[in-house]
Design a protein around this motif. Structure first.
Motif, PDB file in Angstrom:
ATOM      1  N   GLN A   1     -11.013   9.394  -3.794  1.00 26.47           N
ATOM      2  CA  GLN A   1     -12.295   8.565  -5.161  1.00 26.47           C
ATOM      3  C   GLN A   1     -10.831   7.816  -6.005  1.00 26.47           C
ATOM      4  O   GLN A   1     -11.421   7.061  -7.099  1.00 26.47           O
ATOM      5  N   VAL A   2      -9.978   8.459  -5.683  1.00 24.56           N
ATOM      6  CA  VAL A   2      -8.325   7.538  -7.241  1.00 24.56           C
ATOM      7  C   VAL A   2      -8.247   5.894  -6.415  1.00 24.56           C
ATOM      8  O   VAL A   2      -8.872   5.419  -7.317  1.00 24.56           O
TER       9      VAL A   2
ATOM     10  N   VAL B   1       0.687  -1.292  -0.166  1.00 22.96           N
ATOM     11  CA  VAL B   1      -0.236   0.323   0.110  1.00 22.96           C
ATOM     12  C   VAL B   1       1.018   1.693   0.097  1.00 22.96           C
ATOM     13  O   VAL B   1       0.277   2.512  -0.447  1.00 22.96           O
ATOM     14  N   ASP B   2       2.186   1.610   0.561  1.00 23.11           N
ATOM     15  CA  ASP B   2       2.964   2.435   0.322  1.00 23.11           C
ATOM     16  C   ASP B   2       3.402   2.940  -0.365  1.00 23.11           C
ATOM     17  O   ASP B   2       3.453   3.934  -1.012  1.00 23.11           O
ATOM     18  N   PHE B   3       3.076   1.798  -1.788  1.00 26.21           N
ATOM     19  CA  PHE B   3       3.656   2.526  -3.265  1.00 26.21           C
ATOM     20  C   PHE B   3       2.693   3.479  -3.608  1.00 26.21           C
ATOM     21  O   PHE B   3       3.863   4.251  -3.862  1.00 26.21           O
ATOM     22  N   ILE B   4       1.658   3.406  -3.527  1.00 26.15           N
ATOM     23  CA  ILE B   4       0.484   4.129  -3.648  1.00 26.15           C
ATOM     24  C   ILE B   4       0.477   5.036  -2.287  1.00 26.15           C
ATOM     25  O   ILE B   4       0.391   6.500  -2.945  1.00 26.15           O
ATOM     26  N   ASN B   5       0.921   4.715  -1.334  1.00 22.48           N
ATOM     27  CA  ASN B   5       0.562   5.964  -0.271  1.00 22.48           C
ATOM     28  C   ASN B   5       1.649   6.618  -0.777  1.00 22.48           C
ATOM     29  O   ASN B   5       1.346   8.115  -1.291  1.00 22.48           O
ATOM     30  N   GLY B   6       2.907   6.729  -1.288  1.00 23.38           N
ATOM     31  CA  GLY B   6       4.348   7.488  -1.704  1.00 23.38           C
ATOM     32  C   GLY B   6       3.597   8.205  -2.817  1.00 23.38           C
ATOM     33  O   GLY B   6       3.853   9.542  -2.867  1.00 23.38           O
ATOM     34  N   ILE B   7       2.973   7.865  -3.764  1.00 25.45           N
ATOM     35  CA  ILE B   7       3.126   8.539  -4.966  1.00 25.45           C
ATOM     36  C   ILE B   7       1.443   9.924  -4.376  1.00 25.45           C
ATOM     37  O   ILE B   7       2.249  11.024  -5.552  1.00 25.45           O
ATOM     38  N   MET B   8       1.214   9.476  -3.871  1.00 25.65           N
ATOM     39  CA  MET B   8      -0.369  10.047  -2.930  1.00 25.65           C
ATOM     40  C   MET B   8      -0.417  11.558  -2.948  1.00 25.65           C
ATOM     41  O   MET B   8      -0.126  12.247  -2.684  1.00 25.65           O
ATOM     42  N   ALA B   9       1.029  11.394  -1.666  1.00 28.63           N
ATOM     43  CA  ALA B   9       1.283  12.151  -0.852  1.00 28.63           C
ATOM     44  C   ALA B   9       1.969  12.799  -1.664  1.00 28.63           C
ATOM     45  O   ALA B   9       1.930  14.324  -1.403  1.00 28.63           O
TER      46      ALA B   9
ATOM     47  N   GLU C   1      -0.087  10.815 -15.099  1.00 28.70           N
ATOM     48  CA  GLU C   1       0.409   9.452 -15.966  1.00 28.70           C
ATOM     49  C   GLU C   1       0.577   8.306 -15.037  1.00 28.70           C
ATOM     50  O   GLU C   1       0.447   6.935 -15.075  1.00 28.70           O
ATOM     51  N   LEU C   2       1.480   8.428 -14.496  1.00 27.58           N
ATOM     52  CA  LEU C   2       1.587   7.388 -13.370  1.00 27.58           C
ATOM     53  C   LEU C   2       1.015   7.028 -12.401  1.00 27.58           C
ATOM     54  O   LEU C   2       0.808   5.823 -12.355  1.00 27.58           O
ATOM     55  N   LEU C   3      -0.179   7.882 -12.087  1.00 31.50           N
ATOM     56  CA  LEU C   3      -1.147   7.789 -11.453  1.00 31.50           C
ATOM     57  C   LEU C   3      -2.630   6.282 -12.061  1.00 31.50           C
ATOM     58  O   LEU C   3      -3.175   5.306 -11.753  1.00 31.50           O
TER      59      LEU C   3
ATOM     60  N   TYR D   1      10.374   0.955  -9.798  1.00 31.69           N
ATOM     61  CA  TYR D   1      11.703   1.828  -9.184  1.00 31.69           C
ATOM     62  C   TYR D   1      12.257   2.975 -10.008  1.00 31.69           C
ATOM     63  O   TYR D   1      12.269   4.151  -9.485  1.00 31.69           O
ATOM     64  N   GLN D   2      12.146   3.025 -11.697  1.00 32.95           N
ATOM     65  CA  GLN D   2      12.027   4.169 -11.978  1.00 32.95           C
ATOM     66  C   GLN D   2      11.504   4.879 -12.863  1.00 32.95           C
ATOM     67  O   GLN D   2      11.747   6.222 -12.158  1.00 32.95           O
ATOM     68  N   LEU D   3       9.965   4.299 -12.189  1.00 31.32           N
ATOM     69  CA  LEU D   3       9.371   5.515 -12.024  1.00 31.32           C
ATOM     70  C   LEU D   3       8.955   6.414 -11.128  1.00 31.32           C
ATOM     71  O   LEU D   3       8.594   7.430 -11.199  1.00 31.32           O
ATOM     72  N   VAL D   4       9.328   5.771 -10.180  1.00 34.46           N
ATOM     73  CA  VAL D   4       9.316   6.499  -8.218  1.00 34.46           C
ATOM     74  C   VAL D   4      10.384   7.457  -8.163  1.00 34.46           C
ATOM     75  O   VAL D   4      11.542   6.942  -8.299  1.00 34.46           O
ATOM     76  N   SER D   5      10.564   8.153  -7.347  1.00 34.50           N
ATOM     77  CA  SER D   5      11.267   8.955  -6.973  1.00 34.50           C
ATOM     78  C   SER D   5      11.211   9.227  -5.334  1.00 34.50           C
ATOM     79  O   SER D   5      12.244   9.299  -5.056  1.00 34.50           O
ATOM     80  N   ASN D   6      10.078   9.486  -4.910  1.00 37.65           N
ATOM     81  CA  ASN D   6       9.472   9.452  -3.335  1.00 37.65           C
ATOM     82  C   ASN D   6      10.633   8.011  -2.470  1.00 37.65           C
ATOM     83  O   ASN D   6      10.269   6.899  -2.588  1.00 37.65           O
ATOM     84  N   ASP D   7      10.399   8.370  -1.561  1.00 40.61           N
ATOM     85  CA  ASP D   7      11.119   7.374  -0.568  1.00 40.61           C
ATOM     86  C   ASP D   7      10.490   6.063  -0.123  1.00 40.61           C
ATOM     87  O   ASP D   7      10.490   4.888  -0.242  1.00 40.61           O
ATOM     88  N   LEU D   8       9.292   6.226  -0.157  1.00 41.94           N
ATOM     89  CA  LEU D   8       7.922   5.693   0.838  1.00 41.94           C
ATOM     90  C   LEU D   8       7.798   4.311  -0.212  1.00 41.94           C
ATOM     91  O   LEU D   8       7.716   3.200  -0.231  1.00 41.94           O
ATOM     92  N   SER D   9       8.023   5.125  -1.615  1.00 39.81           N
ATOM     93  CA  SER D   9       7.233   4.228  -2.633  1.00 39.81           C
ATOM     94  C   SER D   9       8.619   3.088  -3.153  1.00 39.81           C
ATOM     95  O   SER D   9       8.286   2.230  -3.223  1.00 39.81           O
TER      96      SER D   9
END
Ligand SMILES: N[C@@H](Cc1c[nH]c[nH+]1)C(=O)O
Length: 393
Positions: free
Chosen positions: A186-187, A167-175, A214-216, A233-241
């Motif tokens: 809603q997402v 769940v933290d993969f999405i949480n990181g992106i959302m944050a 696009e990422l979401l 891994y390449q798509l995200v840059s935040n630590d949580l994800s």
């Protein structure tokens, strides 16, 4: 027929499990109970209903709309348990508070949720599951996923796949996306229901940058093997994800050790219908069944809401779903047939009872006729599936 004759019905979303189905259920449940106990888990039984406020602590607001509620004599709101994770967290934080950790518990029980009923999805249904309490790391998560695989194999299924997410993969992106809490909700809902068109529409109205949208939008299609994890891994840059992806890689390495990795692939779009998950989440699928056979994950905050902060992970398997999958895949659960029919001539009931006692002592399944009959009529019962006829004359 009398027009006013009362035709009793059972409530929406409930079923009678009859004869063969009830037997199959008992056989599957029996073998799962033995499997869980071989893995060191002990059974717990909790009440069918709890105070609503207890369930509110554990389950999120979404699930509460699916809960059956009623009042006790003192007008306190009660609810039929929608799952076992919250009742077990309550027990672990109260009566089992002093028990050394980790705690390994299993259950076989009926649970209740308002659902749109269909084959394999009823408002009352049966679950077999485990909860592993007091263990924070990937070793506990891997144990639970491996046990879920073993449970499906034990039930007789061979053709299934577990999708493993975090769940933290999405949480990181959302944050980092800057979505409003309302849009986030809603997402998530669009992702839980796998409503990709709806997801696209929400994102289009969200005001997010094209890149963030696009990422979401990609999340629900991020499934596959190690190479997909590297791609993510390449798509995200935040630590949580990124930590979420490392966690999945760690769990997967251990699953290889368990020899069950071929049943598992990664699926970063998995969001479960309970809000309590905080880490890895998973669902098991099999062909011919449009919903998961099993599901679970890590929920590290629930016990803290009952006053005893402890990490936890677990899963539950839907018994009727397993039976339905076995049936649709033509896999029989071998149900024990009828062994002996004992018939008797006029006046010979006492001897027939004695013969029946003897058979039962030997562990055979013996059915005793309740009226005398001729040998010729008794012989016809063999066609009904009995292995042997004993006729006392
Ligand atoms: N209670 C969850 C499964 C689960 C057990 N432990 C963690 N999750 C369900 O019913 O889907």
């Amino acid at each position: 027929m009398n027009k006013n004759q009362f035709v009793p019905q059972i409530p929406y979303g409930t079923r009678d499990l009859l004869l063969r189905e009830a037997k199959q259920k008992r056989i599957v449940e029996g073998s799962l109970a033995e499997l869980f106990s071989r893995w060191g888990y002990d059974e717990v039984v909790t009440p069918t209903f709890e105070y609503m406020e207890t369930l509110t602590v554990g389950t999120g607001s979404d699930m509460q709309q699916h809960v059956f509620k009623f009042f006790d004599k003192n007008n306190r709101i009660m609810a039929l348990k929608p799952d076992m994770t919250t009742p077990i967290a309550r027990v672990a934080a109260t009566r089992l508070k002093e028990t050394p950790l980790p705690l390994r518990l299993f259950y076989l029980t009926n649970v209740f949720r308002h659902e749109q009923a269909q084959a394999g999805r009823q408002c009352e249904f049966y679950q077999a599951g485990v909860e592993l309490l007091g263990a924070p790391g990937p070793a506990a998560d891997a144990e639970v996923v491996a046990l879920a695989v073993e449970a499906m194999l034990e039930a007789g299924l061979t053709n299934f796949q577990i999708g493993l997410g975090q769940v933290d993969f999405i949480n990181g992106i959302m944050a980092e996306s800057g979505l409003t809490p309302e849009h986030k909700q809603q997402v998530k809902y669009a992702m839980v229901t796998r409503d990709l068109v709806g997801l696209g529409e929400i994102l289009a109205q969200s005001g997010l940058s094209k890149a963030a949208q696009e990422l979401l939008r990609q999340i629900p299609v991020l499934h596959g093997h190690e190479d997909m994890l590297n791609h993510a891994y390449q798509l995200v840059s935040n630590d949580l994800s990124r930590r979420a992806l490392d966690n999945l890689a760690d769990i997967h390495r251990l699953l290889t050790g368990y020899g069950v990795d071929r049943y598992v692939n990664f699926d970063l779009g998995i969001i479960r219908d309970f809000d309590y998950y905080t880490g890895m989440v998973f669902e098991g699928y099999t062909p011919g069944l449009g919903f998961p056979l099993c599901g679970g994950g890590r929920y590290d905050n629930m016990l803290a809401s009952f006053g005893v902060a402890n990490p936890a992970t677990g899963f539950a398997l839907g018994i009727e779903r397993v039976l339905l999958a076995l049936e649709r895949q033509g896999i029989g659960v071998s149900v024990r047939g009828k062994d002996v029919y004992i018939a008797w001539a006029e006046g010979k009931l006492p001897e027939a009872i004695e013969a029946a006692n003897q058979c039962r002592k030997e562990g055979r399944r013996a059915e005793l006729a309740l009226a005398s009959e001729s040998k010729a009529s008794a012989e016809t019962v063999i066609a009904e599936g009995y292995e042997e006829l004993i006729y006392i004359e």
